[in-house]
Design a protein around this motif. Structure first.
Motif, PDB file in Angstrom:
ATOM      1  N   ALA A 261       0.814  -1.220   0.000  1.00  0.00           N
ATOM      2  CA  ALA A 261       0.000   0.000   0.000  1.00  0.00           C
ATOM      3  C   ALA A 261       0.846   1.268   0.000  1.00  0.00           C
ATOM      4  O   ALA A 261       0.437   2.288  -0.557  1.00  0.00           O
ATOM      5  N   ILE A 262       2.025   1.221   0.626  1.00  0.00           N
ATOM      6  CA  ILE A 262       2.814   2.451   0.763  1.00  0.00           C
ATOM      7  C   ILE A 262       4.059   2.474  -0.110  1.00  0.00           C
ATOM      8  O   ILE A 262       4.742   3.494  -0.193  1.00  0.00           O
ATOM      9  N   SER A 263       4.369   1.357  -0.770  1.00  0.00           N
ATOM     10  CA  SER A 263       5.568   1.314  -1.605  1.00  0.00           C
ATOM     11  C   SER A 263       5.369   2.124  -2.879  1.00  0.00           C
ATOM     12  O   SER A 263       4.270   2.171  -3.443  1.00  0.00           O
ATOM     13  N   MET A 264       6.429   2.769  -3.329  1.00  0.00           N
ATOM     14  CA  MET A 264       6.386   3.534  -4.576  1.00  0.00           C
ATOM     15  C   MET A 264       7.782   3.542  -5.182  1.00  0.00           C
ATOM     16  O   MET A 264       8.776   3.320  -4.479  1.00  0.00           O
ATOM     17  N   PRO A 265       7.886   3.776  -6.491  1.00  0.00           N
ATOM     18  CA  PRO A 265       9.199   3.710  -7.140  1.00  0.00           C
ATOM     19  C   PRO A 265      10.240   4.627  -6.520  1.00  0.00           C
ATOM     20  O   PRO A 265      11.425   4.292  -6.500  1.00  0.00           O
ATOM     21  N   SER A 266       9.822   5.774  -6.009  1.00  0.00           N
ATOM     22  CA  SER A 266      10.783   6.707  -5.419  1.00  0.00           C
ATOM     23  C   SER A 266      11.185   6.316  -3.998  1.00  0.00           C
ATOM     24  O   SER A 266      12.168   6.825  -3.465  1.00  0.00           O
ATOM     25  N   ARG A 267      10.419   5.408  -3.366  1.00  0.00           N
ATOM     26  CA  ARG A 267      10.757   4.884  -2.045  1.00  0.00           C
ATOM     27  C   ARG A 267      10.137   3.498  -1.897  1.00  0.00           C
ATOM     28  O   ARG A 267       9.090   3.309  -1.309  1.00  0.00           O
ATOM     29  N   PRO A 268      10.784   2.503  -2.476  1.00  0.00           N
ATOM     30  CA  PRO A 268      10.234   1.147  -2.403  1.00  0.00           C
ATOM     31  C   PRO A 268      10.227   0.624  -0.974  1.00  0.00           C
ATOM     32  O   PRO A 268      11.135   0.900  -0.189  1.00  0.00           O
ATOM     33  N   VAL A 269       9.185  -0.121  -0.642  1.00  0.00           N
ATOM     34  CA  VAL A 269       9.084  -0.773   0.666  1.00  0.00           C
ATOM     35  C   VAL A 269       8.888  -2.262   0.407  1.00  0.00           C
ATOM     36  O   VAL A 269       7.865  -2.687  -0.124  1.00  0.00           O
ATOM     37  N   SER A 270       9.893  -3.038   0.753  1.00  0.00           N
ATOM     38  CA  SER A 270       9.927  -4.460   0.442  1.00  0.00           C
ATOM     39  C   SER A 270       9.599  -5.273   1.689  1.00  0.00           C
ATOM     40  O   SER A 270       9.809  -4.819   2.817  1.00  0.00           O
ATOM     41  N   TYR A 271       9.103  -6.493   1.489  1.00  0.00           N
ATOM     42  CA  TYR A 271       8.672  -7.316   2.626  1.00  0.00           C
ATOM     43  C   TYR A 271       9.374  -8.666   2.632  1.00  0.00           C
ATOM     44  O   TYR A 271       9.518  -9.312   1.590  1.00  0.00           O
ATOM     45  N   VAL A 272       9.792  -9.085   3.820  1.00  0.00           N
ATOM     46  CA  VAL A 272      10.348 -10.422   4.043  1.00  0.00           C
ATOM     47  C   VAL A 272       9.399 -11.166   4.975  1.00  0.00           C
ATOM     48  O   VAL A 272       9.199 -10.761   6.124  1.00  0.00           O
ATOM     49  N   ASN A 273       8.804 -12.238   4.485  1.00  0.00           N
ATOM     50  CA  ASN A 273       7.851 -13.022   5.268  1.00  0.00           C
ATOM     51  C   ASN A 273       8.601 -14.067   6.090  1.00  0.00           C
ATOM     52  O   ASN A 273       8.948 -15.129   5.594  1.00  0.00           O
ATOM     53  N   GLU A 274       8.871 -13.741   7.348  1.00  0.00           N
ATOM     54  CA  GLU A 274       9.538 -14.682   8.243  1.00  0.00           C
ATOM     55  C   GLU A 274       8.530 -15.317   9.203  1.00  0.00           C
ATOM     56  O   GLU A 274       8.880 -15.784  10.273  1.00  0.00           O
ATOM     57  N   GLY A 275       7.254 -15.300   8.804  1.00  0.00           N
ATOM     58  CA  GLY A 275       6.243 -16.067   9.526  1.00  0.00           C
ATOM     59  C   GLY A 275       6.176 -17.470   8.952  1.00  0.00           C
ATOM     60  O   GLY A 275       6.198 -17.644   7.731  1.00  0.00           O
ATOM     61  N   TYR A 276       6.101 -18.472   9.806  1.00  0.00           N
ATOM     62  CA  TYR A 276       6.084 -19.854   9.313  1.00  0.00           C
ATOM     63  C   TYR A 276       5.120 -20.683  10.151  1.00  0.00           C
ATOM     64  O   TYR A 276       5.181 -20.652  11.385  1.00  0.00           O
ATOM     65  N   PRO A 277       4.221 -21.443   9.505  1.00  0.00           N
ATOM     66  CA  PRO A 277       3.237 -22.240  10.240  1.00  0.00           C
ATOM     67  C   PRO A 277       3.892 -23.240  11.191  1.00  0.00           C
ATOM     68  O   PRO A 277       4.823 -23.953  10.814  1.00  0.00           O
ATOM     69  N   GLY A 278       3.411 -23.264  12.420  1.00  0.00           N
ATOM     70  CA  GLY A 278       3.869 -24.251  13.392  1.00  0.00           C
ATOM     71  C   GLY A 278       5.086 -23.863  14.196  1.00  0.00           C
ATOM     72  O   GLY A 278       5.473 -24.584  15.123  1.00  0.00           O
ATOM     73  N   ARG A 279       5.722 -22.741  13.892  1.00  0.00           N
ATOM     74  CA  ARG A 279       6.920 -22.358  14.638  1.00  0.00           C
ATOM     75  C   ARG A 279       6.572 -21.931  16.059  1.00  0.00           C
ATOM     76  O   ARG A 279       5.564 -21.273  16.296  1.00  0.00           O
ATOM     77  N   ASN A 280       7.453 -22.277  16.992  1.00  0.00           N
ATOM     78  CA  ASN A 280       7.325 -21.748  18.342  1.00  0.00           C
ATOM     79  C   ASN A 280       8.151 -20.469  18.453  1.00  0.00           C
ATOM     80  O   ASN A 280       8.818 -20.054  17.501  1.00  0.00           O
ATOM     81  N   SER A 281       8.115 -19.837  19.622  1.00  0.00           N
ATOM     82  CA  SER A 281       8.779 -18.540  19.752  1.00  0.00           C
ATOM     83  C   SER A 281      10.299 -18.668  19.673  1.00  0.00           C
ATOM     84  O   SER A 281      10.974 -17.753  19.182  1.00  0.00           O
ATOM     85  N   THR A 282      10.846 -19.787  20.131  1.00  0.00           N
ATOM     86  CA  THR A 282      12.287 -19.997  19.968  1.00  0.00           C
ATOM     87  C   THR A 282      12.651 -20.016  18.491  1.00  0.00           C
ATOM     88  O   THR A 282      13.618 -19.380  18.055  1.00  0.00           O
ATOM     89  N   GLY A 283      11.847 -20.727  17.700  1.00  0.00           N
ATOM     90  CA  GLY A 283      12.122 -20.844  16.272  1.00  0.00           C
ATOM     91  C   GLY A 283      11.995 -19.535  15.536  1.00  0.00           C
ATOM     92  O   GLY A 283      12.896 -19.130  14.793  1.00  0.00           O
ATOM     93  N   PHE A 284      10.872 -18.826  15.734  1.00  0.00           N
ATOM     94  CA  PHE A 284      10.724 -17.616  14.920  1.00  0.00           C
ATOM     95  C   PHE A 284      11.621 -16.482  15.403  1.00  0.00           C
ATOM     96  O   PHE A 284      12.052 -15.653  14.600  1.00  0.00           O
ATOM     97  N   CYS A 285      11.955 -16.449  16.684  1.00  0.00           N
ATOM     98  CA  CYS A 285      12.894 -15.417  17.133  1.00  0.00           C
ATOM     99  C   CYS A 285      14.308 -15.707  16.627  1.00  0.00           C
ATOM    100  O   CYS A 285      15.051 -14.786  16.268  1.00  0.00           O
ATOM    101  N   TRP A 286      14.687 -16.983  16.580  1.00  0.00           N
ATOM    102  CA  TRP A 286      16.009 -17.348  16.052  1.00  0.00           C
ATOM    103  C   TRP A 286      16.108 -16.952  14.578  1.00  0.00           C
ATOM    104  O   TRP A 286      17.086 -16.334  14.155  1.00  0.00           O
TER     105      TRP A 286
END
Length: 425
Positions: A261-286
């Motif tokens: 919604a907020i990304s634009m060619p003059s200021r791109p906003v990129s996303y990294v999906n580090e959410g993963y099904p079934g992970r516990n907090s140790t896993g996703f924080c690591w």
């Protein structure tokens, strides 16, 4: 007097979101939409191909790979190419509109073999076109990760639309490991990817082969680029709530929707999906810590509790403590953290919702102390005791947000990101 909607529905008022003035935006962006599951093609000696649309043309690119299995995995080759047009989605096209396999550039892995993470100008004489990814000594949710050497990109400007088109291929004489999705484009973010696979090795000359379309596959785990245009990377760290397993195509959680919604060619906003099904907090924080150190995001969305571990006060407190440690790590790396409150998942189990609710209160208190907070409990909940998803916000399983719920969170998150990024320009 007319009351704001969050009072009418028994929700908490929005928490203050202070603007933090941190290091500037960066020309180094990371991008990874997928994270649905770790898998492999059912046959060996094949090449995976991906076409990704980027907001701006990169000058450099490097590829991210993972190994979730306890045995080594050999990556026998990779190649990248800029293409002027989408074309068939797997063959580079030159400026004159003709297929041109001469645009392919082979990827090397010397720094990873040497155990280093180098900047482009530090690389010398990289000639290792293959790499054995080390075995994963942890649980599946915490895979071994490596990045390729940086590749200086040459090739045509895109001629059939805005931004740039990047083709990626990866080959293994064994079975290529990848993180897949269900392959559906989402109207909320559009078509972000085209996937194909080839028999044999098409990461080396002549690069030609018989392609089979398959948008469920991704040729690499993620990309990192360097371009002249300054932008931001946002990373979402958590389990299937952050990943948004019930969103269309399993690709468009609230994080990527807000970035789109907020990304634009003059200021791109990129996303990294580090959410993963079934992970516990140790896993996703690591995993989140690794990504913060190596992908250099400007903003990190951090989940503070998960249903994927014991439903006890001790587990809830430990998850919150890990999230706060990640907040500290993010800040020390010039990254602005945003904590999320726990989703309202215990509507039918009030005895366990007590611990989830205590975690929510801890996060809100952290928000009052100056940490940014995205209050998913308030956004998605009906305000009851125990709290439960509003009908439109939940997907029907009592655990995950729907597309509408992701839209609600994205509409709240987008102005938060705008405020943070405005403080960094």
């Amino acid at each position: 007097m007319k009351m704001p909607s969050y009072f009418r529905f028994g929700r908490q008022p929005p928490l203050r979101t202070p603007i933090l003035r941190d290091p500037a935006l960066s020309g180094r962006l990371a991008y990874r939409p997928q994270n649905s599951r770790y898998t492999a093609l059912p046959f060996a000696d094949h090449t995976l191909s991906s076409l990704m649309r980027l907001e701006t043309r990169p000058s450099w690119v490097r590829l991210l790979y993972f190994n979730d299995e306890p045995s080594p995995w050999r990556l026998d080759g990779a190649a990248v190419a800029l293409t002027a047009r989408i074309g068939d989605g797997c063959t580079p096209v030159s400026t004159d509109g003709q297929p041109d396999h001469g645009l392919w550039q082979r990827v090397t892995f010397q720094a990873a073999i040497d155990g280093q993470d180098l900047d482009p100008i530090e690389q010398e004489g990289a000639q290792a076109f293959a790499i054995d990814l080390p075995p994963n000594t942890r649980e599946t949710g915490r895979p071994a990760l490596i990045v390729s050497d940086w590749v200086p990109l040459t090739g045509p400007e895109r001629s059939d639309g805005p931004g740039a088109l990047l083709l990626i291929r990866s080959h293994s004489s064994g079975r290529v490991r990848y993180s897949g999705s269900v392959g559906q484009p989402d109207p909320a973010i559009g078509q972000v990817h085209r996937g194909h696979w080839f028999p044999g090795n098409t990461t080396i000359p002549p690069f030609a082969g018989e392609a089979t379309p398959d948008d469920t596959i991704f040729a690499c785990y993620g990309v990192q680029t360097i371009s002249p245009v300054q932008g931001a990377t946002v990373i979402g760290i958590g389990d299937s709530i952050m990943h948004a397993s019930c969103s269309t195509g399993e690709l468009s959680g609230f994080g990527i929707r807000a970035c789109t919604a907020i990304s634009m060619p003059s200021r791109p906003v990129s996303y990294v999906n580090e959410g993963y099904p079934g992970r516990n907090s140790t896993g996703f924080c690591w995993n989140g810590a690794w990504m913060i150190r190596h992908m250099k995001p400007q903003v990190a969305l951090i989940q503070t509790w998960t249903q994927n571990e014991e439903w006890t006060r001790a587990a809830a407190d430990a998850a919150f403590a890990r999230a706060i440690a990640l907040v500290d790590l993010a800040r020390r790396h010039g990254c602005v953290p945003i904590l999320t409150t726990a989703a309202p998942v215990f509507a039918t189990q009030p005895e366990f919702d007590t611990y989830r609710h205590e975690n929510v209160q801890q996060v809100r208190a952290a928000g009052r102390s100056g940490i940014h907070v995205l209050d998913l409990d308030a956004l998605w909940g009906n305000g009851g005791t125990p709290n439960a998803y509003r009908e439109a916000a939940g997907c029907g399983d009592g655990m995950h947000p729907s597309d509408a719920g992701c839209d609600d969170a994205a509409r709240t998150l987008a102005p938060m990101l705008e405020a943070i990024l405005a403080g960094r320009e």
